[in-house]
Design a protein around this motif. Sequence first.
Motif, short mmCIF file in Angstrom:
data_model
loop_
_atom_site.label_atom_id
_atom_site.label_comp_id
_atom_site.label_asym_id
_atom_site.label_seq_id
_atom_site.Cartn_x
_atom_site.Cartn_y
_atom_site.Cartn_z
N THR A 1 -37.18 -100.20 1.17
CA THR A 1 -37.07 -99.07 2.10
C THR A 1 -38.25 -99.01 3.06
OG1 THR A 1 -38.16 -97.60 0.51
CG2 THR A 1 -35.75 -97.70 0.45
N SER A 2 -39.28 -99.77 2.82
CA SER A 2 -40.49 -99.74 3.63
C SER A 2 -40.44 -100.76 4.76
CB SER A 2 -41.70 -100.01 2.73
OG SER A 2 -42.86 -100.08 3.48
N ASP A 3 -41.07 -100.44 5.87
CA ASP A 3 -41.11 -101.36 7.01
C ASP A 3 -41.98 -102.58 6.75
OD1 ASP A 3 -39.41 -99.82 8.55
OD2 ASP A 3 -41.05 -98.69 9.49
N ASP A 4 -42.91 -102.50 5.80
CA ASP A 4 -43.79 -103.65 5.55
C ASP A 4 -43.14 -104.71 4.66
OD1 ASP A 4 -43.98 -101.94 3.38
OD2 ASP A 4 -46.14 -102.20 3.12
N VAL A 5 -41.90 -104.49 4.21
CA VAL A 5 -41.14 -105.51 3.48
C VAL A 5 -40.36 -106.29 4.53
CG1 VAL A 5 -39.34 -105.93 1.77
CG2 VAL A 5 -40.95 -104.06 1.43
N ASP A 6 -40.72 -107.57 4.70
CA ASP A 6 -40.10 -108.41 5.73
C ASP A 6 -38.92 -109.17 5.13
OD1 ASP A 6 -39.53 -109.75 8.04
OD2 ASP A 6 -41.32 -111.02 8.01
N ILE A 7 -37.72 -108.62 5.31
CA ILE A 7 -36.47 -109.21 4.84
C ILE A 7 -35.44 -109.03 5.95
CG2 ILE A 7 -36.89 -108.84 2.37
CD1 ILE A 7 -35.15 -106.31 2.57
N PRO A 8 -34.26 -109.65 5.85
CA PRO A 8 -33.24 -109.44 6.88
C PRO A 8 -32.90 -107.96 7.05
CG PRO A 8 -32.61 -111.27 5.47
CD PRO A 8 -33.83 -110.65 4.85
N ALA A 9 -32.64 -107.56 8.27
CA ALA A 9 -32.37 -106.15 8.59
C ALA A 9 -31.19 -105.59 7.80
CB ALA A 9 -32.12 -106.00 10.08
N SER A 10 -30.22 -106.42 7.49
CA SER A 10 -29.04 -105.94 6.76
C SER A 10 -29.36 -105.51 5.33
CB SER A 10 -27.96 -107.03 6.73
OG SER A 10 -28.44 -108.17 6.04
N LEU A 11 -30.50 -105.92 4.80
CA LEU A 11 -30.88 -105.59 3.43
C LEU A 11 -31.90 -104.45 3.36
CD1 LEU A 11 -31.20 -109.21 2.03
CD2 LEU A 11 -29.29 -107.63 1.76
N LYS A 12 -32.39 -104.02 4.51
CA LYS A 12 -33.38 -102.93 4.55
C LYS A 12 -32.77 -101.65 4.02
CE LYS A 12 -37.05 -104.51 6.88
NZ LYS A 12 -38.41 -104.31 6.54
N GLY A 13 -33.56 -100.84 3.37
CA GLY A 13 -33.13 -99.54 2.90
C GLY A 13 -32.72 -99.50 1.44
N ASP A 14 -32.63 -100.64 0.78
CA ASP A 14 -32.23 -100.68 -0.63
C ASP A 14 -33.47 -100.49 -1.50
OD1 ASP A 14 -31.23 -101.19 -3.15
OD2 ASP A 14 -30.25 -103.07 -2.59
N PRO A 15 -33.53 -99.42 -2.31
CA PRO A 15 -34.71 -99.22 -3.15
C PRO A 15 -34.73 -100.11 -4.39
CG PRO A 15 -33.13 -97.48 -3.54
CD PRO A 15 -32.57 -98.33 -2.42
N ALA A 16 -33.62 -100.84 -4.63
CA ALA A 16 -33.55 -101.72 -5.81
C ALA A 16 -32.93 -103.06 -5.42
CB ALA A 16 -32.74 -101.05 -6.91
N LEU A 17 -33.47 -103.68 -4.39
CA LEU A 17 -32.99 -104.99 -3.94
C LEU A 17 -33.41 -106.05 -4.94
CD1 LEU A 17 -31.72 -106.76 -1.67
CD2 LEU A 17 -34.05 -106.97 -0.76
N ARG A 18 -32.45 -106.84 -5.42
CA ARG A 18 -32.74 -107.91 -6.37
C ARG A 18 -32.78 -109.24 -5.63
NH1 ARG A 18 -28.23 -107.65 -10.54
NH2 ARG A 18 -27.15 -107.22 -8.63
#
Length: 182
Positions: free
Chosen positions: A31-48
């Motif tokens: 959910t944080s902007d400092d996590v650099d991942i594809p935009a489609s995966l942003k916002g998930d608090p439990a991304l595996r």
Amino acid sequence: MSLSFADAAKAKQLRAYFAEHGRIYIVVDATSDDVDIPASLKGDPALRLVLNARMPQMIHIREDFLESNFSFSGVSYPCKIPMCKIWAAYLPEGDLEQGIIWDDCVPEMIRAIVKAVRSNISDEELAADVSDEMQAAAPEPDSDEKVVISTITVINGGGSKDANVSNEAPKERKKGHLRIVK
């Protein structure tokens, strides 16, 4: 990003866990902007995300972040994940209770979901589901806070057998007419 002793200790634990097992899931608060991942995966608090020692690219577990080129739907993306945003690690095929959870990094949203789920369990259901030994081993609750112990029940089979399905052995497969030449 600044280096903290907690992040360095977590990185050391994560490296050891990964080295021991070779293939693990990490759970990331994306959910944080400092996590650099594809935009489609942003916002998930439990991304595996899967870390596998057999991956062709290098996985760098540094003192303050994890960095690698991960593949999402066949497309490579250079990811950079701060250590403070990784809140769990576990084995994909293993028992969920044998992983690592860094409690101080669990997102508030996940804490709220767990609390809501636990509050929906009645005392009668809890008493029926939890063995006497587990209740005896539970810590004493604080004055206003309930302690809820949940168990995982494994149901073998799970599905009902369709009446239209026959018990015949499958028919023998026809052999192809193409030949492999090396």
